[in-house]
Design a protein around this motif. Sequence first.
Motif, short mmCIF file in Angstrom:
data_model
loop_
_atom_site.label_atom_id
_atom_site.label_comp_id
_atom_site.label_asym_id
_atom_site.label_seq_id
_atom_site.Cartn_x
_atom_site.Cartn_y
_atom_site.Cartn_z
N THR A 1 0.83 -1.21 0.00
CA THR A 1 0.00 0.00 0.00
C THR A 1 0.86 1.26 0.00
N GLY A 2 1.93 1.25 0.81
CA GLY A 2 2.82 2.40 0.83
C GLY A 2 3.48 2.64 -0.51
N GLY B 1 2.42 17.05 -2.73
CA GLY B 1 3.19 15.82 -2.68
C GLY B 1 3.82 15.58 -1.32
N MET B 2 4.36 16.63 -0.71
CA MET B 2 4.98 16.48 0.61
C MET B 2 3.95 16.15 1.68
N LEU B 3 2.78 16.82 1.61
CA LEU B 3 1.73 16.51 2.58
C LEU B 3 1.21 15.09 2.40
N GLY B 4 1.07 14.66 1.13
CA GLY B 4 0.65 13.29 0.90
C GLY B 4 1.65 12.28 1.42
N LEU B 5 2.94 12.57 1.22
CA LEU B 5 3.97 11.67 1.73
C LEU B 5 3.94 11.61 3.25
N ALA B 6 3.77 12.78 3.89
CA ALA B 6 3.68 12.79 5.35
C ALA B 6 2.46 12.03 5.84
N ALA B 7 1.32 12.19 5.14
CA ALA B 7 0.11 11.47 5.55
C ALA B 7 0.29 9.96 5.39
N ILE C 1 3.14 8.26 5.60
CA ILE C 1 4.03 7.77 6.65
C ILE C 1 3.29 7.68 7.98
N LEU C 2 2.50 8.72 8.30
CA LEU C 2 1.78 8.71 9.57
C LEU C 2 0.71 7.62 9.60
N SER C 3 -0.03 7.47 8.50
CA SER C 3 -1.10 6.47 8.47
C SER C 3 -0.56 5.05 8.56
N LEU C 4 0.45 4.75 7.74
CA LEU C 4 1.01 3.40 7.77
C LEU C 4 1.70 3.12 9.11
N GLY C 5 2.36 4.13 9.65
CA GLY C 5 2.98 3.94 10.96
C GLY C 5 1.95 3.69 12.05
N TRP C 6 0.82 4.43 11.97
CA TRP C 6 -0.24 4.22 12.96
C TRP C 6 -0.84 2.82 12.83
N ILE C 7 -1.08 2.37 11.60
CA ILE C 7 -1.64 1.03 11.40
C ILE C 7 -0.67 -0.04 11.91
N HIS C 8 0.62 0.18 11.67
CA HIS C 8 1.60 -0.81 12.12
C HIS C 8 1.65 -0.88 13.64
N LEU C 9 1.58 0.28 14.30
CA LEU C 9 1.69 0.29 15.76
C LEU C 9 0.41 -0.17 16.44
N VAL C 10 -0.74 0.20 15.88
CA VAL C 10 -2.02 -0.05 16.56
C VAL C 10 -2.63 -1.38 16.15
#
Length: 381
Positions: free
Chosen positions: A34-35, A299-305, A307-316
């Motif tokens: 997905t990333g 593009g930068m905001l999308g990249l940040a979103a 990273i945050l979304s996938l990181g949150w899914i991985h942690l939670v």
Amino acid sequence: RRLAHGDDGDGGAGSGGAPRRRIRIGGRGPLLLTGALLLVWCVPVGLLLNRTDGSVSIPATMVDDQRDRTDLIADRLRRALNEAQADLVSTSHLIGAADAGAADRLLEEALVKHSRYRALYVVDADGRVGARAGADPHDWSRDEDLPLVRVSGKGGKVPVIQAGAPVKPVKGGKGGTLVGEIRVEFLNSLLTRPGLGEVRVVDSEGLTLASSGGFLAFEELPRETLTDLVRAGGMRVGAGPVENGLLIREGKGVTVAAAAPFSGGGVTADIGWTVVSWQDAARFQIAAYEREDRSVLAGMLGLAAIILSLGWIHLVVVRPLRALATSAENLADGDLKTVLYPRYQDEVGAVVRSLELLRQQAQAHRHNQARRSAEPRPDGR
């Protein structure tokens, strides 16, 4: 019957006797896929969409504004040098009528009063330095063909900018010259103006004397086009040289540049200095560059979103599920002592709590069986 059909009876084992393993796809694989797909979307948006090139139309008013503001800086710098030389003329009248000790005090007071100087000293007709104040003096030539404001020190780390005023001879003496060395930092401060880009002062050969940013003494301009612009500005048209503005298109970039030679009266009229400025046209509020900036920002905001979304899914989600699977395997292997604590109050946490209830029931059932085994039977056995 299984042996007759070639089955070795181990429940699907291979010829080597090892059981076949089912291929499992964990949570990290879909997350990485997905990333990668989202990055394929973000990178073109930030780097390819709405990109500008050298064909962007720049309004003529912006070039005119760059030229006019550069001419104002040149006029301000010329006036500052003329005032410095005028101060030296006033001080030279006092020096001529003072003795050696009084001359030193006058120079010290003048150096404190005028921060533009780094050194003040009197050079006699033979080139010897008499009264002085401030930093170490440099050589001063008494050649009458040289202007009263001049530059020396080529090959050194800092240009030496000198201004001179004649000292009248007293009682049949030969007289001399009061020399003031102007600080380069003082000139740099006059060149620093917001919204004008990089500004430099160059001599008649196009060598840098001062700059609004960092520079090397007597270095050439970074582009040959700027050097040509300085030469064109130094050509006399009518009464004297005039300022020029230019659009420089190189590759995919556009640069707005301007050059304003010294003109007008005073001792600096013929020293051949020019103020040159340039800046990237992308700094201007032009629709094409604004669209490009918005695309890069998206593009930068999308990249940040991502990273945050996938990181949150991985942690939670992913990590708690992997921990839950490990706990379930340990429980199936007979580990009834390890207490299971839910990390989050969500669906995964609900499954962990249910698994903890099963562990407690299994542990209680084991204790009951052990207690029944320890109790004596009614028949006395």
